[in-house]
Motif scaffolding. Structure first.
Motif, PDB file in Angstrom:
ATOM      1  N   ALA A 271      28.698  46.050  27.664  1.00  7.22           N
ATOM      2  CA  ALA A 271      29.532  47.089  27.061  1.00  7.22           C
ATOM      3  C   ALA A 271      29.580  48.364  27.900  1.00  7.22           C
ATOM      4  O   ALA A 271      30.629  49.002  27.995  1.00  7.22           O
ATOM      5  CB  ALA A 271      29.015  47.418  25.661  1.00  7.22           C
ATOM      6  N   ARG A 272      28.466  48.741  28.505  1.00  6.35           N
ATOM      7  CA  ARG A 272      28.388  50.034  29.188  1.00  6.35           C
ATOM      8  C   ARG A 272      28.552  49.957  30.705  1.00  6.35           C
ATOM      9  O   ARG A 272      28.995  50.922  31.330  1.00  6.35           O
ATOM     10  CB  ARG A 272      27.045  50.713  28.889  1.00  6.35           C
ATOM     11  N   CYS A 273      28.171  48.814  31.309  1.00  2.53           N
ATOM     12  CA  CYS A 273      28.125  48.717  32.767  1.00  2.53           C
ATOM     13  C   CYS A 273      29.025  47.612  33.321  1.00  2.53           C
ATOM     14  O   CYS A 273      29.161  47.471  34.534  1.00  2.53           O
ATOM     15  CB  CYS A 273      26.689  48.450  33.225  1.00  2.53           C
ATOM     16  N   GLY A 274      29.581  46.810  32.424  1.00  4.60           N
ATOM     17  CA  GLY A 274      30.318  45.622  32.824  1.00  4.60           C
ATOM     18  C   GLY A 274      31.520  45.879  33.700  1.00  4.60           C
ATOM     19  O   GLY A 274      31.832  45.074  34.584  1.00  4.60           O
ATOM     20  N   GLU A 275      32.190  46.989  33.489  1.00  8.93           N
ATOM     21  CA  GLU A 275      33.397  47.271  34.260  1.00  8.93           C
ATOM     22  C   GLU A 275      33.105  47.340  35.763  1.00  8.93           C
ATOM     23  O   GLU A 275      33.908  46.904  36.575  1.00  8.93           O
ATOM     24  CB  GLU A 275      34.024  48.584  33.788  1.00  8.93           C
ATOM     25  N   CYS A 276      31.956  47.852  36.133  1.00  6.41           N
ATOM     26  CA  CYS A 276      31.625  48.010  37.549  1.00  6.41           C
ATOM     27  C   CYS A 276      30.639  46.973  38.085  1.00  6.41           C
ATOM     28  O   CYS A 276      30.659  46.655  39.272  1.00  6.41           O
ATOM     29  CB  CYS A 276      31.043  49.404  37.791  1.00  6.41           C
ATOM     30  N   HIS A 277      29.741  46.478  37.224  1.00  5.73           N
ATOM     31  CA  HIS A 277      28.644  45.648  37.720  1.00  5.73           C
ATOM     32  C   HIS A 277      28.649  44.212  37.196  1.00  5.73           C
ATOM     33  O   HIS A 277      27.608  43.556  37.181  1.00  5.73           O
ATOM     34  CB  HIS A 277      27.305  46.323  37.403  1.00  5.73           C
ATOM     35  N   PHE A 278      29.812  43.732  36.778  1.00  5.40           N
ATOM     36  CA  PHE A 278      29.965  42.335  36.386  1.00  5.40           C
ATOM     37  C   PHE A 278      31.115  41.768  37.214  1.00  5.40           C
ATOM     38  O   PHE A 278      31.975  42.514  37.686  1.00  5.40           O
ATOM     39  CB  PHE A 278      30.312  42.212  34.892  1.00  5.40           C
TER      40      PHE A 278
ATOM     41  N   ASP B 202      32.954  39.077  40.228  1.00  7.87           N
ATOM     42  CA  ASP B 202      32.779  38.552  41.588  1.00  7.87           C
ATOM     43  C   ASP B 202      32.348  39.590  42.609  1.00  7.87           C
ATOM     44  O   ASP B 202      31.692  39.258  43.589  1.00  7.87           O
ATOM     45  CB  ASP B 202      34.088  37.908  42.066  1.00  7.87           C
ATOM     46  N   ARG B 203      32.735  40.844  42.417  1.00  6.57           N
ATOM     47  CA  ARG B 203      32.418  41.888  43.399  1.00  6.57           C
ATOM     48  C   ARG B 203      31.831  43.114  42.715  1.00  6.57           C
ATOM     49  O   ARG B 203      32.471  44.160  42.612  1.00  6.57           O
ATOM     50  CB  ARG B 203      33.683  42.248  44.166  1.00  6.57           C
ATOM     51  N   PRO B 204      30.581  43.016  42.258  1.00  9.63           N
ATOM     52  CA  PRO B 204      29.975  44.162  41.570  1.00  9.63           C
ATOM     53  C   PRO B 204      29.736  45.326  42.532  1.00  9.63           C
ATOM     54  O   PRO B 204      29.387  45.117  43.696  1.00  9.63           O
ATOM     55  CB  PRO B 204      28.659  43.601  41.042  1.00  9.63           C
ATOM     56  N   LYS B 205      29.940  46.529  42.044  1.00 16.92           N
ATOM     57  CA  LYS B 205      29.746  47.723  42.871  1.00 16.92           C
ATOM     58  C   LYS B 205      28.312  47.801  43.372  1.00 16.92           C
ATOM     59  O   LYS B 205      27.365  47.490  42.652  1.00 16.92           O
ATOM     60  CB  LYS B 205      30.093  48.988  42.080  1.00 16.92           C
ATOM     61  N   ALA B 206      28.195  48.245  44.617  1.00 18.07           N
ATOM     62  CA  ALA B 206      26.901  48.390  45.301  1.00 18.07           C
ATOM     63  C   ALA B 206      26.128  47.075  45.339  1.00 18.07           C
ATOM     64  O   ALA B 206      24.918  47.067  45.533  1.00 18.07           O
ATOM     65  CB  ALA B 206      26.067  49.490  44.667  1.00 18.07           C
ATOM     66  N   GLY B 207      26.829  45.972  45.133  1.00 18.28           N
ATOM     67  CA  GLY B 207      26.182  44.663  45.172  1.00 18.28           C
ATOM     68  C   GLY B 207      25.240  44.411  44.006  1.00 18.28           C
ATOM     69  O   GLY B 207      24.474  43.468  44.015  1.00 18.28           O
ATOM     70  N   LEU B 208      25.288  45.266  42.990  1.00 20.02           N
ATOM     71  CA  LEU B 208      24.370  45.142  41.851  1.00 20.02           C
ATOM     72  C   LEU B 208      25.054  44.405  40.707  1.00 20.02           C
ATOM     73  O   LEU B 208      25.896  44.958  40.009  1.00 20.02           O
ATOM     74  CB  LEU B 208      23.894  46.519  41.376  1.00 20.02           C
ATOM     75  N   ASP B 209      24.682  43.161  40.529  1.00 19.90           N
ATOM     76  CA  ASP B 209      25.212  42.300  39.472  1.00 19.90           C
ATOM     77  C   ASP B 209      24.251  42.372  38.285  1.00 19.90           C
ATOM     78  O   ASP B 209      23.098  41.952  38.383  1.00 19.90           O
ATOM     79  CB  ASP B 209      25.318  40.871  40.003  1.00 19.90           C
TER      80      ASP B 209
END
Length: 146
Positions: free
Chosen positions: A50-57, A59-66
């Protein structure tokens, strides 16, 4: 009839006093319920989604953090492992959410959500999926919020 009523009252009074004398006292407080262990898939993942999915979920998570799986959180991203098991206070993810530096978009985590993540890390970061990924470099560095 009046004497019978007086006798009944005396009997009830004696009975009530007797009950108080033999009463074991107030009911024992139930022992504190053992707090259930937090599990990544049921307790933490919904918050991260809910809070982090837009950036860290995805194929290409930001900063490589999945943040989709415990294993990828342990592996971390460009800054190194996101958590140290049983050490929230020295974990990158905790440092960023407690200071409200993350998420960058949308509302910050509530105190309750932060507490769940902190407790989950400190209690051993349990998960149903026990997968462990190879980590090329386990010693990541990042700038502290201080």
């Amino acid at each position: 009839m009046a004497s019978m009523l007086a006798t009944t009252r005396q009997f009830l009074l004696i009975l009530a006093i007797g009950c108080l004398v033999v009463s074991p006292g107030p009911a024992e407080e139930p022992e504190e319920q053992e707090t259930k262990a937090l599990v990544f898939e049921t307790d933490v993942l919904p918050i991260l989604k809910a809070r982090c999915g837009e950036c860290h979920f995805g194929d290409r998570p930001k900063a490589g953090l999945d943040l989709e799986r415990r294993a990828t959180i342990l592996r971390g991203g460009k800054s190194g492992p996101a958590i140290r098991i049983s050490g929230a206070e020295s974990s990158l993810i905790w440092e960023l959410i407690k200071t409200d530096k993350m998420p960058l978009q949308g509302p910050t985590l509530t105190a309750e959500e932060k507490g769940v993540i902190r407790r989950w890390i400190n209690d051993g970061a349990e998960a149903i999926d026990k997968e462990v990924l190879d980590v090329e470099e386990a010693e990541g560095t990042y700038d502290s919020a201080d």
